[in-house]
Scaffold this motif. Structure first.
Motif, mmCIF file in Angstrom:
data_model
loop_
_atom_site.group_PDB
_atom_site.id
_atom_site.type_symbol
_atom_site.label_atom_id
_atom_site.label_comp_id
_atom_site.label_asym_id
_atom_site.label_seq_id
_atom_site.Cartn_x
_atom_site.Cartn_y
_atom_site.Cartn_z
ATOM 1 N N HIS A 32 59.541 -27.871 -61.678
ATOM 2 C CA HIS A 32 58.998 -26.659 -61.042
ATOM 3 C C HIS A 32 60.106 -25.802 -60.440
ATOM 4 C CE1 HIS A 32 59.068 -29.124 -57.340
ATOM 5 N NE2 HIS A 32 59.155 -27.966 -56.714
ATOM 6 N N GLN A 33 61.187 -26.429 -59.985
ATOM 7 C CA GLN A 33 62.322 -25.651 -59.485
ATOM 8 C C GLN A 33 62.985 -24.880 -60.629
ATOM 9 O OE1 GLN A 33 64.005 -29.228 -57.594
ATOM 10 N NE2 GLN A 33 64.360 -27.925 -55.810
ATOM 11 N N SER A 39 65.848 -31.216 -66.219
ATOM 12 C CA SER A 39 65.458 -31.683 -64.892
ATOM 13 C C SER A 39 66.162 -32.991 -64.550
ATOM 14 C CB SER A 39 63.941 -31.864 -64.847
ATOM 15 O OG SER A 39 63.536 -32.465 -63.659
ATOM 16 N N ARG A 67 61.516 -23.789 -63.310
ATOM 17 C CA ARG A 67 60.640 -22.657 -63.631
ATOM 18 C C ARG A 67 60.788 -21.540 -62.602
ATOM 19 N NH1 ARG A 67 57.567 -27.058 -65.587
ATOM 20 N NH2 ARG A 67 56.496 -27.391 -63.624
ATOM 21 N N TYR A 68 60.976 -21.927 -61.339
ATOM 22 C CA TYR A 68 61.217 -20.932 -60.292
ATOM 23 C C TYR A 68 62.526 -20.186 -60.555
ATOM 24 C CZ TYR A 68 62.384 -18.865 -55.810
ATOM 25 O OH TYR A 68 62.760 -17.976 -54.826
ATOM 26 N N TYR A 69 63.574 -20.930 -60.894
ATOM 27 C CA TYR A 69 64.856 -20.281 -61.187
ATOM 28 C C TYR A 69 64.700 -19.316 -62.360
ATOM 29 C CZ TYR A 69 66.844 -24.128 -58.390
ATOM 30 O OH TYR A 69 67.146 -25.019 -57.406
ATOM 31 N N GLU A 70 63.923 -19.696 -63.332
ATOM 32 C CA GLU A 70 63.671 -18.811 -64.469
ATOM 33 C C GLU A 70 62.942 -17.545 -64.004
ATOM 34 O OE1 GLU A 70 61.213 -18.640 -68.676
ATOM 35 O OE2 GLU A 70 61.420 -20.577 -67.668
ATOM 36 N N ALA A 71 61.927 -17.716 -63.177
ATOM 37 C CA ALA A 71 61.166 -16.566 -62.672
ATOM 38 C C ALA A 71 62.041 -15.621 -61.862
ATOM 39 C CB ALA A 71 59.983 -17.047 -61.827
ATOM 40 N N GLN A 72 63.065 -16.173 -61.209
ATOM 41 C CA GLN A 72 63.984 -15.366 -60.408
ATOM 42 C C GLN A 72 65.100 -14.745 -61.246
ATOM 43 O OE1 GLN A 72 63.485 -14.734 -57.002
ATOM 44 N NE2 GLN A 72 61.551 -15.605 -57.652
ATOM 45 N N SER A 100 67.892 -16.102 -53.630
ATOM 46 C CA SER A 100 67.843 -16.001 -55.094
ATOM 47 C C SER A 100 68.410 -14.665 -55.558
ATOM 48 C CB SER A 100 66.410 -16.148 -55.597
ATOM 49 O OG SER A 100 65.911 -17.405 -55.273
#
Length: 131
Positions: free
Chosen positions: A15-16, A7, A18-23, A59
């Motif tokens: 949190h971004q 980060s 983690r979002y990239y990971e989720a995507q 994404s």
């Protein structure tokens, strides 16, 4: 490196990441303690993601393009599949811009008409609001 270090080095919030990971855009390993662990290439990958997001890509688009990206900016090869994906996104952006321009012009017309009408044809606002 752990998520906090990535980060800091990439200049984005955790949190971004983690979002990239989720995507499916980032794939950290998991340590024995369950913490996300990123290698050195993750900093470059996050910067590439940020540049591509800045170009208006979704994404989903980025997940498709990212494996071909080279460098921080990044540079994308001109293969037909990638060009088709980018042209499709450009077309969607052009359509959104046309809708926004239409909305903006309509709103400007309403403002212009209201200014031409003037306040003398309407009662004071206080008279319209119940006491």
């Amino acid at each position: 490196m752990l998520i906090g270090e990535l980060s800091r080095r990439a200049g984005v919030n955790a949190h971004q990441l983690r979002y990239y990971e989720a995507q499916g855009l980032l794939e950290p390993e998991r340590g024995a303690n369950g913490y996300r662990e990123y290698d050195e290439t993750a900093v470059l990958r996050v910067k590439q993601i940020r540049h591509l997001l800045g170009a208006g890509l979704s994404s989903e688009d980025i997940a498709y393009l990212l494996p071909c990206a080279v460098g921080e900016a990044p540079v994308l090869p001109g293969c037909p599949e990638l060009l088709a994906a980018m042209r499709s996104r450009l077309q969607r952006l052009d359509q959104q811009m046309a809708v926004l321009a239409h909305s903006r012009n309509a709103l400007a017309d309403y403002i212009d008409a209201a200014e031409r009408t003037g306040s003398e044809t309407y009662p004071p606002f206080d008279d319209l609001v119940p006491a």
